[in-house]
Each structure stands twice: as structure tokens, then as C-alpha cells.
Design an enzyme around this catalytic site. Structure first.
Site, PDB file in Angstrom:
ATOM      1  N   HIS A  35       0.724  -1.371   0.038  1.00  0.00           N
ATOM      2  CA  HIS A  35       0.153  -0.098  -0.081  1.00  0.00           C
ATOM      3  C   HIS A  35       0.983   1.435   0.068  1.00  0.00           C
ATOM      4  O   HIS A  35       1.950   1.416   0.767  1.00  0.00           O
ATOM      5  CB  HIS A  35      -0.908  -0.059   1.199  1.00  0.00           C
ATOM      6  CG  HIS A  35      -0.391  -0.107   2.459  1.00  0.00           C
ATOM      7  ND1 HIS A  35       0.077   0.817   3.120  1.00  0.00           N
ATOM      8  CD2 HIS A  35      -0.237  -0.954   3.516  1.00  0.00           C
ATOM      9  CE1 HIS A  35       0.298   0.473   4.359  1.00  0.00           C
ATOM     10  NE2 HIS A  35       0.344  -0.614   4.392  1.00  0.00           N
TER      11      HIS A  35
ATOM     12  N   ASP B 108      -0.192   4.259   1.201  1.00  0.00           N
ATOM     13  CA  ASP B 108      -0.361   5.447   2.449  1.00  0.00           C
ATOM     14  C   ASP B 108       0.190   4.863   3.751  1.00  0.00           C
ATOM     15  O   ASP B 108       0.571   3.812   3.550  1.00  0.00           O
ATOM     16  CB  ASP B 108      -1.927   5.351   2.309  1.00  0.00           C
ATOM     17  CG  ASP B 108      -2.545   4.045   2.879  1.00  0.00           C
ATOM     18  OD1 ASP B 108      -2.292   2.963   2.285  1.00  0.00           O
ATOM     19  OD2 ASP B 108      -3.439   4.013   3.764  1.00  0.00           O
TER      20      ASP B 108
ATOM     21  N   ASP C 148       6.073   0.190   7.628  1.00  0.00           N
ATOM     22  CA  ASP C 148       4.834   0.052   7.252  1.00  0.00           C
ATOM     23  C   ASP C 148       4.339   1.012   6.139  1.00  0.00           C
ATOM     24  O   ASP C 148       3.810   2.171   6.598  1.00  0.00           O
ATOM     25  CB  ASP C 148       3.788  -0.091   8.708  1.00  0.00           C
ATOM     26  CG  ASP C 148       2.399  -0.215   8.250  1.00  0.00           C
ATOM     27  OD1 ASP C 148       2.198  -0.914   7.036  1.00  0.00           O
ATOM     28  OD2 ASP C 148       1.510   0.131   8.854  1.00  0.00           O
TER      29      ASP C 148
ATOM     30  N   GLU D  59      -5.107   1.751   2.417  1.00  0.00           N
ATOM     31  CA  GLU D  59      -5.162   0.794   3.381  1.00  0.00           C
ATOM     32  C   GLU D  59      -5.157   0.730   4.623  1.00  0.00           C
ATOM     33  O   GLU D  59      -5.956   0.070   5.404  1.00  0.00           O
ATOM     34  CB  GLU D  59      -3.916  -0.233   3.098  1.00  0.00           C
ATOM     35  CG  GLU D  59      -3.887  -1.683   3.585  1.00  0.00           C
ATOM     36  CD  GLU D  59      -3.484  -1.590   4.982  1.00  0.00           C
ATOM     37  OE1 GLU D  59      -3.304  -2.596   5.589  1.00  0.00           O
ATOM     38  OE2 GLU D  59      -2.793  -0.482   5.418  1.00  0.00           O
ATOM     39  N   GLU D  60      -4.689   1.845   5.257  1.00  0.00           N
ATOM     40  CA  GLU D  60      -5.005   2.291   6.682  1.00  0.00           C
ATOM     41  C   GLU D  60      -6.096   2.668   7.237  1.00  0.00           C
ATOM     42  O   GLU D  60      -6.339   2.544   8.476  1.00  0.00           O
ATOM     43  CB  GLU D  60      -3.695   3.340   7.023  1.00  0.00           C
ATOM     44  CG  GLU D  60      -2.298   3.071   6.672  1.00  0.00           C
ATOM     45  CD  GLU D  60      -1.531   1.914   7.658  1.00  0.00           C
ATOM     46  OE1 GLU D  60      -2.337   1.463   8.413  1.00  0.00           O
ATOM     47  OE2 GLU D  60      -0.764   1.573   7.611  1.00  0.00           O
TER      48      GLU D  60
ATOM     49  N   GLU E 104       3.640  -6.757   3.790  1.00  0.00           N
ATOM     50  CA  GLU E 104       3.413  -6.129   4.943  1.00  0.00           C
ATOM     51  C   GLU E 104       4.729  -6.435   6.184  1.00  0.00           C
ATOM     52  O   GLU E 104       5.172  -7.561   5.934  1.00  0.00           O
ATOM     53  CB  GLU E 104       1.998  -6.648   5.800  1.00  0.00           C
ATOM     54  CG  GLU E 104       0.964  -6.051   5.054  1.00  0.00           C
ATOM     55  CD  GLU E 104       0.602  -4.590   5.699  1.00  0.00           C
ATOM     56  OE1 GLU E 104       1.429  -4.012   6.395  1.00  0.00           O
ATOM     57  OE2 GLU E 104      -0.449  -4.053   5.243  1.00  0.00           O
TER      58      GLU E 104
ATOM     59  N   HIS F 298       3.601   2.486  12.789  1.00  0.00           N
ATOM     60  CA  HIS F 298       2.572   3.443  13.452  1.00  0.00           C
ATOM     61  C   HIS F 298       3.220   4.208  14.891  1.00  0.00           C
ATOM     62  O   HIS F 298       2.648   4.589  15.514  1.00  0.00           O
ATOM     63  CB  HIS F 298       1.242   2.678  13.808  1.00  0.00           C
ATOM     64  CG  HIS F 298       0.444   2.002  12.702  1.00  0.00           C
ATOM     65  ND1 HIS F 298      -0.774   2.121  12.801  1.00  0.00           N
ATOM     66  CD2 HIS F 298       0.910   1.840  11.363  1.00  0.00           C
ATOM     67  CE1 HIS F 298      -1.297   1.510  11.645  1.00  0.00           C
ATOM     68  NE2 HIS F 298      -0.261   1.296  10.934  1.00  0.00           N
TER      69      HIS F 298
END
Length: 388
Positions: free
Chosen positions: A73, A75, A106, A139-140, A165, A356
Site C-alpha cells: 500500500h 499510504d 509500514d 489501506e490504513e 506487510e 505506526h
């Protein structure tokens, strides 16, 4: 590709602030890396807009009927408190072999590794088979890029899909994942002065009834998945009322349910809807429920040929055997599983547990080695018969 160029590609991706927005800049940049090969018959580059400024990207290289899917992804999550970072989150910085920046783990690190793998095959003019990259938006916050690509058929007919991932620095392969049901229940009442509550309808009281009963309801989903564990439920937000001396006319509760394959989302929807209907049979009750971007649980097969192939290739490159695990968080896999065809979806990527967080980072040694892993995996994937 030289390591310096690999770092440059990852650094350029990190420099793009794609916090649930501006993914088109990521797609533009990756597409530009493949532009020198765009006139080849075995190269196809397509940007698929989700909304203005937000483009998915699909790049296909090679030929053949058997297709290996790669996915990542575009984003990232918000940086949070900038004072908690030791460097600019959008300027990649290398310290003691770790590259720091938002998305390093991530999952711009994994996305970059997949891109570099494909570019290396093109540069060497030695593509082992047909490889399709699916780079997604959103995705997030709901996997809506993956949902769009799936609905439009871009994932149909794959023979296997590898999502990069972060998986404990390539030491785990995720084969299953919990689903997600975010819900919001709204209770409507009637506001009156608090000195005469009998003349009003207290929305908070009615919502508390739902909050109590839904806990007992979700507890009945007690089957345990051998990899993912139990279904979980958290009541995460509650608000209502207008002022302290008025009977509240509106209240809202939001909750998060993480499902397992034994309980498909429709089963949970039915139970929650039925609870709301039951409560609305009581005098004065007016409850409604809404579901926000629900995602199905992913049931994986530890004995699938793709998992066995990954274990075989991994054993050739790494000293410790790879662990086959389930993922508690959701991913684009929950959308891609709806594509046409019977294929395994796995997650394995070079990131770590700083995702994150402030000072998110990736080990450069792990990053470089992941590229070599993806190359060997792709080469082995297209061998007609592989002994495990």
C-alpha cells in the site's frame, strides 16, 4: 541494483507525505521508475484513480498464463507528535544501519523491495514469468484501494499473492488475519428539562442498554481459531447529551470487533441487527446501527504450495526457520480474497514492530536481503514442479 540506488528509491518514497492522501504522487514516482521499459511488449503500467490525487498502480511484467501477484500500500499513518521524532519523519535518515522515516516499516520498505525486485528482473532482461504489482490507496483506513482493484478485476486469475506487510523482519509469514467490523449505534430520544425527566426520552439510558447487551452477545462467539485466537470486541467511543440539565436527545456508541473465519461478518451483522431490532420493540426506543468499512477475516492454509515454497526459499537464505502466523490487524488481503480464482494470499515483508510509532525504522540489511528473497521466490514460483 546497487544498494545506494535501493536506498534512494526507499528514501524518495518516504519523502512523499501520503497520509491517507496524495497516493498519486507515490504512484507517479513508482511509474517513473518503470518508464524506461514502457515500450516493451511484456511491460504494462496503469494508474487507476480512486479519487483525485489518489491513484492505485498496477504494473505487470513478463509473460505467461501463471501470474504471481505482489502487493503493497502507498499510504501511511499520521506522524503524531513531531516532537517525539528524533528526525524529520519525511526525510529518510540512516543511523547505525537503520533507516528512519514515516512508512519505513509500514510499508514503504516492503513496497520498495517489491519494486526493486521487478526492476532488477527488467534490467537483467531475465523475467522468470508474469508478475503483477498491485499498489493500493487507503489501506490504513479501510482497504478501499484493494477493494476497487478487486472489483475491477485486477486481482483475478492470480496463482498466488505476496503482500509485503512488515513481518518481524522476514522471520514470519502471515497466512490468516482477523476481520474488522467497526460499528456505530445511534440512539434518539426526546430532550426536556432535567427537572421533568418523565416527559422526555433519555437516549443515553437506551444506549447503555445496548452497550450492556452487546457485550453478552459477542461473548457467545466463543470458538477459538488455532492461529488467530478468539473474536474480540471493544466499545471504544461513547458520547451523547447536550448539557448537564437536559435529558439527552441523542447518544452514539462506536465499537470495534475483530472477527475470525468461524464467524463471517454477515453472521455478526445479523446478530447485531437483531439486537437493535429487539431493543426497538421497547416503548420509546429508537436505535439504528451503521457499519464502517467492514473487512472479512482471512483464512489461510499452512500447507498451501505457496507457503511451502516460501518456507523452502527462506530456509536457503536465513539461519532460523520461518514462523507461520496469523495477523491480528487487517490488511488488503481481506479485499483481495474476493478476487476470482483459487489462490493463496500471504504476508511477508522486511518491516519491524516500529510501525505506526514515532521513529519508525527499517534495518537496511533486512531490506536488502528481502529483495534477494523476493527474487528467489519469484524464480522458484515459476518452476513447473517444485519438490518440497
Amino acid at each position: 541494483m546497487e544498494k545506494e540506488k535501493q536506498v534512494e528509491i526507499l528514501s524518495n518514497l518516504i519523502a512523499i507525505d501520503s497520509v491517507n492522501d496524495k497516493e498519486a504522487e507515490v504512484a507517479d514516482y513508482i511509474a517513473s521508475l518503470f518508464a524506461p521499459y514502457k515500450d516493451r511488449e511484456d511491460v504494462d503500467i496503469e494508474q487507476i484513480p480512486y479519487t483525485p490525487g489518489r491513484d492505485n498502480l498496477v504494473i505487470t511484467i513478463g509473460k505467461g498464463s501463471k501470474i504471481l501477484g505482489f502487493s503493497g500500500h502507498e499510504d501511511v499513518v499520521d506522524t503524531g507528535d513531531l516532537s517525539a521524532w528524533d528526525s524529520d519523519p519525511y526525510t529518510a535518515e540512516i543511523r547505525k544501519g537503520q533507516l528512519y522515516g514515516r512508512g519505513a516499516s509500514d510499508m514503504k520498505g516492503g513496497l520498495a523491495a517489491l519494486v526493486i525486485t521487478m526492476l532488477d528482473f527488467l534490467e537483467a532482461d531475465n523475467i522468470p514469468g508474469k508478475i503483477k504489482l498491485l499498489a493500493t490507496v487507503g489501506e490504513e483506513t479501510g482497504e478501499y484501494g484493494a477493494a476497487q482493484l478487486t472489483k475491477e478485476g485486477y486481482a483475478d486469475g492470480l496463482a498466488g499473492l505476496v503482500i509485503a506487510e512488515p513481518c518481524d523482519e522476514m522471520q514470519e509469514v502471515g497466512i490468516s488475519a482477523k476481520g474488522v467490523i467497526d460499528y456505530a449505534v445511534t440512539a434518539l430520544g426526546k430532550s426536556v428539562h432535567s427537572s421533568t425527566p418523565e416527559e422526555g426520552i433519555n437516549a443515553i439510558d437506551h444506549l447503555i442498554d445496548f452497550a450492556n447487551e452487546v457485550q453478552s452477545l459477542t461473548a457467545t462467539f466463543d470458538e477459538v481459531d488455532p492461529v488467530l485466537g478468539k473474536l474480540t470486541h471493544v466499545q471504544s467511543m461513547f458520547n451523547g447529551g447536550e448539557q448537564i440539565n437536559s435529558v439527552p436527545s441523542k447518544a452514539v456508541i462506536q465499537g470495534n470487533i475483530r472477527t475470525i473465519p468461524a464467524y463471517p461478518n454477515q453472521v455478526v451483522f445479523y446478530a447485531l441487527d437483531h439486537l437493535v431490532e429487539q431493543l426497538n420493540q421497547k416503548p420509546g426506543y429508537n436505535l439504528s446501527i451503521q457499519y464502517i468499512f467492514p473487512e472479512e477475516a482471512v483464512a489461510g492454509d499452512p500447507d498451501s504450495s505457496l507457503v511451502q515454497l516460501i518456507k523452502s526459499v527462506h530456509a536457503q537464505m536465513y539461519p532460523e526457520p520461518i514462523k507461520v502466523v496469523g495477523n491480528s490487524g487487517a490488511s488488503d488481503a481481506s479485499e483481495f480474497l474476493h478476487a476470482k480464482g483459487d489462490f493463496s494470499i500471504v504476508q511477508i515483508g522486511p518491516g519491524n514492530d516500529t510501525e505506526h510509532q514515532s521513529n519508525e525504522n527499517i534495518s537496511l540489511d533486512v531490506f536488502y536481503k528481502s529483495v534477494e528473497f523476493y527474487k528467489k521466490l519469484a524464480e522458484a514460483f515459476f518452476i513447473e514442479k517444485v519438490e518440497f
